[in-house]
Scaffold this active site. Structure first.
Site, short mmCIF file in Angstrom:
data_model
loop_
_atom_site.label_atom_id
_atom_site.label_comp_id
_atom_site.label_asym_id
_atom_site.label_seq_id
_atom_site.Cartn_x
_atom_site.Cartn_y
_atom_site.Cartn_z
N CYS A 166 5.15 -7.77 7.41
CA CYS A 166 6.13 -7.29 8.39
C CYS A 166 6.35 -8.37 9.43
O CYS A 166 5.41 -9.05 9.85
CB CYS A 166 5.63 -6.02 9.06
SG CYS A 166 6.83 -5.33 10.25
N CYS A 217 -2.70 1.43 7.94
CA CYS A 217 -1.69 0.56 7.36
C CYS A 217 -2.14 -0.90 7.33
O CYS A 217 -2.50 -1.47 8.34
CB CYS A 217 -0.44 0.70 8.22
SG CYS A 217 0.82 -0.48 7.88
N CYS A 273 -1.45 -3.62 14.73
CA CYS A 273 -1.17 -3.32 13.32
C CYS A 273 -1.67 -4.43 12.42
O CYS A 273 -1.30 -5.60 12.59
CB CYS A 273 0.34 -3.12 13.14
SG CYS A 273 0.82 -2.96 11.43
N CYS A 289 3.45 -6.15 15.54
CA CYS A 289 2.82 -5.30 16.56
C CYS A 289 1.33 -5.67 16.66
O CYS A 289 0.65 -5.87 15.65
CB CYS A 289 2.97 -3.83 16.19
SG CYS A 289 4.68 -3.32 16.07
N CYS A 309 3.08 8.25 2.04
CA CYS A 309 3.45 7.20 2.99
C CYS A 309 3.79 5.94 2.19
O CYS A 309 2.96 5.43 1.43
CB CYS A 309 2.29 6.96 3.95
SG CYS A 309 2.62 5.67 5.14
N GLU A 319 0.83 -1.20 0.00
CA GLU A 319 0.00 0.00 0.00
C GLU A 319 0.87 1.26 0.00
O GLU A 319 1.93 1.29 0.63
CB GLU A 319 -0.85 0.04 1.27
CG GLU A 319 -1.72 -1.18 1.43
CD GLU A 319 -2.45 -1.20 2.77
OE1 GLU A 319 -3.27 -2.10 2.96
OE2 GLU A 319 -2.18 -0.33 3.61
S1 SF4 Z 1 3.50 -1.16 13.18
FE1 SF4 Z 1 3.06 -2.81 11.70
S2 SF4 Z 1 4.38 -2.39 9.94
FE2 SF4 Z 1 5.18 -1.15 11.68
S3 SF4 Z 1 6.73 -2.47 12.64
FE3 SF4 Z 1 4.81 -2.90 13.74
S4 SF4 Z 1 3.94 -4.68 12.62
FE4 SF4 Z 1 5.51 -3.78 11.31
#
Ligand code: SF4
Length: 385
Positions: A111, A347, A118, A115, A104, A91
């Protein structure tokens, strides 16, 4: 097999041109054609010798991203989904504001940091993007938006800021990120100042030190918790690089940084990290590190809920009370406006949907009718520029 020239910063392009027997100034001309004029066809490059254009046609290409879809919010935010092969989509989001236009950009497909709040983290890691795939998001958006605005008779600069805050942890893809940052900063390409390019990290401490030496752009750190017990849970990378180590790295970075503060991102999660006690712990933490030379600014981010997270957005009153505790202690604090809510611009949300076939089918049916919950959705399947 041809080489995609979007993979090169200027030095890389000079080396490539030297292999073709061409001088440095030819590489600079080529670099300007690609990035400043958005050329993707060597025949457009009329000030290059015909013999060079012929060599380029057989050995190189300028391959932009494959657009899956473009979603435009009622607030002007535009989000693209790009197909990067093998079922992976990434994205890119453009956020227009009165005094700036921010793009962005994603650095990885998925990833590995994971997190909890996220959507990208919940999808897991697929692969690192190449330099060309990172740069091509800017290349595509810049020239798309220029045309878009030209049609509206607007002359203003389109993208004034870039933030590496899309999908992925940029500092876990450092080798590909570094040349991409150099392209963004290069006066023969986009000429963005170091203050206007921000790398956002969840805290990959050794690579923060490398970035500070190699290319000290503005830094944003995803903190999200005032103590290790909570941060271990929200940002698992904290188990490897705990808060003390992270803040010490921030202080070291600040010596080279283009701004005189480090931005800390703090996603406000209802009942998890948004209590007055958390704010007071943050104040104490920051005061300790201020005494060692760290200057900070806080950005409180309303959480964009998604079902798998099991988390809720903090009430606005709670966010305001949290901000007041920080500000009363002299910490500059902003509350991020939510943008593009109507297009799931948080995101990873749309990319997650693309990987969820059920959801895709539902969306595609809505798109065939031209509307999605009152949002205009433009589907450009398979189109590449
Ligand atoms: S916020 Fe999402 S994209 Fe950013 S480091 Fe954490 S898991 Fe990865």
């Amino acid at each position: 097999m041809t080489t995609n020239l979007l993979d090169y910063d200027l030095e890389g392009l000079v080396a490539f041109c030297e292999q073709l027997g061409e001088k440095r100034f030819r590489a600079t001309q080529l670099f300007r054609w690609i990035h400043q004029k958005g050329a993707s066809d060597f025949e457009q490059m009329t000030d290059l010798a015909k013999s060079l254009r012929e060599k380029l046609k057989t050995s190189a290409c300028i391959q932009g991203p494959k657009v899956v879809s473009r979603h435009e919010s009622t607030d002007g935010t535009i989000k693209w989904l790009f197909d990067v092969g093998a079922g992976d989509v990434i994205e890119t989001v453009f956020i227009p504001e009165a005094d700036r236009g921010t793009l962005c950009i994603s650095s990885q497909a998925g990833c590995a940091v994971g997190c909890r709040f996220c959507s990208t983290g919940h999808q897991g890691f697929s692969r690192n993007l190449t330099t060309g795939e990172i740069v091509s998001q800017l290349w595509f958006a810049e020239h798309f938006l220029r045309e878009h605005l030209a049609r509206k008779n607007r002359q203003d600069r389109v993208i004034s800021n870039v933030v590496m805050m899309g999908m992925g942890e940029p500092l876990q893809n450092y080798a590909q990120l570094l040349p991409a940052l150099k392209v963004m900063l290069d006066d023969h390409a986009y000429g963005l100042s170091r203050r206007r390019v921000t790398v956002s990290t969840s805290g990959v401490v050794p690579m923060m030190d490398r970035l500070g030496k190699d290319c000290p752009v503005a830094l944003a750190v995803s903190l999200h918790a005032p103590n290790d017990a909570l941060r271990d849970n929200l940002v698992p990378l904290n188990k490897k690089y705990p808060i003390e180590e992270l803040l010490e790295a921030c202080t070291r970075y600040q010596a080279a940084a283009p701004r005189d503060f480090i931005t800390f991102e703090y996603c406000m999660l209802d009942g998890v990290n948004d209590q007055p006690e958390h704010a007071r712990q943050l104040v104490s933490l920051m005061q300790t590190h201020a005494a060692r030379g760290l200057s900070c600014k806080f950005n409180l981010i309303p959480f964009n809920p998604f079902p798998a997270s099991g988390l809720k957005r903090s009430e606005m009153q709670q966010v305001a009370a949290f901000a007041k505790i920080l500000m009363d202690a002299g910490i500059v604090t902003t509350i991020r406006k939510t943008r593009g809510d109507d297009i799931d611009a948080a995101c990873g949300q749309l990319a997650g949907d693309v990987q969820d076939r059920t959801s895709v089918d539902r969306r595609m049916a809505a798109q065939r009718q031209g509307m999605l919950g009152g949002i205009k959705v433009v589907v450009l399947k398979g189109l590449s520029q």
